[in-house]
Design a protein around this motif. Structure first.
Motif, PDB file in Angstrom:
ATOM      1  N   LEU A  36      41.441  44.515  33.383  1.00 31.62           N
ATOM      2  CA  LEU A  36      42.100  45.323  34.419  1.00 31.62           C
ATOM      3  C   LEU A  36      41.429  45.106  35.776  1.00 31.62           C
ATOM      4  CD1 LEU A  36      42.613  48.746  32.596  1.00 31.62           C
ATOM      5  CD2 LEU A  36      44.416  47.244  33.476  1.00 31.62           C
ATOM      6  N   ALA A  37      40.113  45.154  35.782  1.00 32.48           N
ATOM      7  CA  ALA A  37      39.365  45.021  37.038  1.00 32.48           C
ATOM      8  C   ALA A  37      39.492  43.623  37.633  1.00 32.48           C
ATOM      9  CB  ALA A  37      37.900  45.373  36.803  1.00 32.48           C
ATOM     10  N   ARG A  38      39.556  42.607  36.795  1.00 30.45           N
ATOM     11  CA  ARG A  38      39.647  41.229  37.310  1.00 30.45           C
ATOM     12  C   ARG A  38      40.890  41.035  38.165  1.00 30.45           C
ATOM     13  NH1 ARG A  38      39.039  36.492  33.244  1.00 30.45           N
ATOM     14  NH2 ARG A  38      38.367  35.425  35.125  1.00 30.45           N
ATOM     15  N   TYR A  39      41.972  41.702  37.809  1.00 29.14           N
ATOM     16  CA  TYR A  39      43.248  41.474  38.468  1.00 29.14           C
ATOM     17  C   TYR A  39      43.591  42.494  39.538  1.00 29.14           C
ATOM     18  CZ  TYR A  39      44.121  37.801  35.125  1.00 29.14           C
ATOM     19  OH  TYR A  39      44.042  36.637  34.405  1.00 29.14           O
ATOM     20  N   THR A  40      42.859  43.603  39.616  1.00 31.86           N
ATOM     21  CA  THR A  40      43.195  44.586  40.643  1.00 31.86           C
ATOM     22  C   THR A  40      42.642  44.140  41.994  1.00 31.86           C
ATOM     23  OG1 THR A  40      43.220  46.903  41.275  1.00 31.86           O
ATOM     24  CG2 THR A  40      41.206  46.117  40.271  1.00 31.86           C
ATOM     25  N   PRO A  41      43.466  44.247  43.042  1.00 31.99           N
ATOM     26  CA  PRO A  41      42.996  43.873  44.378  1.00 31.99           C
ATOM     27  C   PRO A  41      42.264  45.016  45.085  1.00 31.99           C
ATOM     28  CG  PRO A  41      45.325  44.377  44.464  1.00 31.99           C
ATOM     29  CD  PRO A  41      44.903  44.503  43.020  1.00 31.99           C
ATOM     30  N   PHE A  42      42.119  46.166  44.432  1.00 32.74           N
ATOM     31  CA  PHE A  42      41.530  47.350  45.055  1.00 32.74           C
ATOM     32  C   PHE A  42      40.046  47.437  44.701  1.00 32.74           C
ATOM     33  CE2 PHE A  42      46.012  48.348  44.086  1.00 32.74           C
ATOM     34  CZ  PHE A  42      46.477  48.334  45.390  1.00 32.74           C
ATOM     35  N   TRP A  48      34.800  51.584  40.511  1.00 32.50           N
ATOM     36  CA  TRP A  48      34.918  52.792  39.697  1.00 32.50           C
ATOM     37  C   TRP A  48      35.054  52.433  38.213  1.00 32.50           C
ATOM     38  CZ3 TRP A  48      39.040  54.669  36.708  1.00 32.50           C
ATOM     39  CH2 TRP A  48      38.860  55.959  36.213  1.00 32.50           C
ATOM     40  N   LEU A  49      35.888  51.458  37.899  1.00 34.22           N
ATOM     41  CA  LEU A  49      36.052  51.032  36.507  1.00 34.22           C
ATOM     42  C   LEU A  49      34.729  50.522  35.935  1.00 34.22           C
ATOM     43  CD1 LEU A  49      39.457  49.122  36.788  1.00 34.22           C
ATOM     44  CD2 LEU A  49      39.039  51.176  35.408  1.00 34.22           C
ATOM     45  N   ASP A  60      26.683  51.048  47.232  1.00 29.25           N
ATOM     46  CA  ASP A  60      27.772  51.307  48.168  1.00 29.25           C
ATOM     47  C   ASP A  60      28.201  50.025  48.889  1.00 29.25           C
ATOM     48  OD1 ASP A  60      27.664  53.998  47.534  1.00 29.25           O
ATOM     49  OD2 ASP A  60      26.389  54.516  49.239  1.00 29.25           O
ATOM     50  N   GLN A  61      29.480  49.930  49.146  1.00 27.54           N
ATOM     51  CA  GLN A  61      30.101  48.851  49.921  1.00 27.54           C
ATOM     52  C   GLN A  61      29.923  47.464  49.298  1.00 27.54           C
ATOM     53  OE1 GLN A  61      28.164  49.763  53.632  1.00 27.54           O
ATOM     54  NE2 GLN A  61      29.937  50.942  54.329  1.00 27.54           N
ATOM     55  N   THR A  62      29.659  47.408  48.006  1.00 26.17           N
ATOM     56  CA  THR A  62      29.613  46.123  47.312  1.00 26.17           C
ATOM     57  C   THR A  62      31.020  45.746  46.894  1.00 26.17           C
ATOM     58  OG1 THR A  62      27.326  46.144  46.611  1.00 26.17           O
ATOM     59  CG2 THR A  62      28.862  45.065  45.133  1.00 26.17           C
ATOM     60  N   ALA A  63      31.351  44.461  47.035  1.00 23.71           N
ATOM     61  CA  ALA A  63      32.703  43.987  46.758  1.00 23.71           C
ATOM     62  C   ALA A  63      32.694  42.898  45.688  1.00 23.71           C
ATOM     63  CB  ALA A  63      33.331  43.444  48.040  1.00 23.71           C
ATOM     64  N   PHE A  64      33.494  43.111  44.654  1.00 26.49           N
ATOM     65  CA  PHE A  64      33.740  42.108  43.618  1.00 26.49           C
ATOM     66  C   PHE A  64      35.098  41.483  43.921  1.00 26.49           C
ATOM     67  CE2 PHE A  64      30.726  44.889  41.634  1.00 26.49           C
ATOM     68  CZ  PHE A  64      30.009  44.115  40.742  1.00 26.49           C
ATOM     69  N   ALA A  65      35.134  40.178  44.129  1.00 22.28           N
ATOM     70  CA  ALA A  65      36.393  39.483  44.407  1.00 22.28           C
ATOM     71  C   ALA A  65      37.269  39.437  43.151  1.00 22.28           C
ATOM     72  CB  ALA A  65      36.101  38.068  44.904  1.00 22.28           C
ATOM     73  N   LEU A  66      38.481  38.931  43.323  1.00 22.50           N
ATOM     74  CA  LEU A  66      39.384  38.756  42.176  1.00 22.50           C
ATOM     75  C   LEU A  66      38.759  37.830  41.142  1.00 22.50           C
ATOM     76  CD1 LEU A  66      42.849  38.330  43.886  1.00 22.50           C
ATOM     77  CD2 LEU A  66      42.141  40.201  42.386  1.00 22.50           C
TER      78      LEU A  66
END
Length: 168
Positions: A36-42, A48-49, A60-66
């Protein structure tokens, strides 16, 4: 050297004995959450997942790409600091199953770390604050804070001091 715990097995190879080392239903739940997380763009939803269902520690403010692929068996061994970026299709492993043993190791990613697309992080490594990992890198050992690394196998391209001197 990587910081991993070694667990010997007897008989069949370690992967064949996977459900002696990790519960089946944990793997099923983790697989579903990760997909689910791999494909969500949010990005906030991904974080959160990962935090809520997998026990991943995320600043905080860490981003995992697609398409980032976290360890399905032991995601709780992964921690990522604040304001870091994990690039597209990166794989982060906290386990390795071998013929006669399996190994587990924490993966610790510091603050303000940039990991390029299609990189693979092996168990038992630490990536120091402010480091940059070039795209397509196999991170098989720890990365010093502020270093710029890349390649397969990974090599230090610039140290923190060299980066500062050349304004990289």
């Amino acid at each position: 050297m990587r910081n991993t715990e070694r667990y010997p097995v007897t008989g069949s190879n370690a992967l064949w004995q996977i459900y002696k080392t990790v519960p089946f239903w944990k793997v099923v739940k983790n697989f579903i959450v990760i997909q689910l997380a791999r494909y969500t763009p949010f990005i906030p939803m991904k974080n959160w997942l990962y935090k809520t269902f997998l026990g991943v520690k995320i600043g905080d403010q860490t981003a995992f790409a697609l398409m980032v692929m976290l360890d399905i068996m032991f995601p709780e061994k992964i921690s990522v600091g604040k304001n870091s970026i994990i690039g597209y299709n990166t794989t982060i492993l906290a386990h390795e199953y071998l013929i006669e043993e399996y190994r587990l190791g924490d993966v610790v990613i510091g603050d303000r770390v940039m990991i390029g697309a299609n990189s693979t992080l092996l168990p038992g490594i630490t990536i120091g604050d402010g480091a940059i990992v070039s795209a397509g890198t196999l991170v098989h050992k720890s990365v010093p804070a502020g270093a710029f690394v890349g390649g397969n196998p990974m090599q230090v391209i610039y140290t923190k001091e060299e980066r500062a001197k050349h304004d990289i």
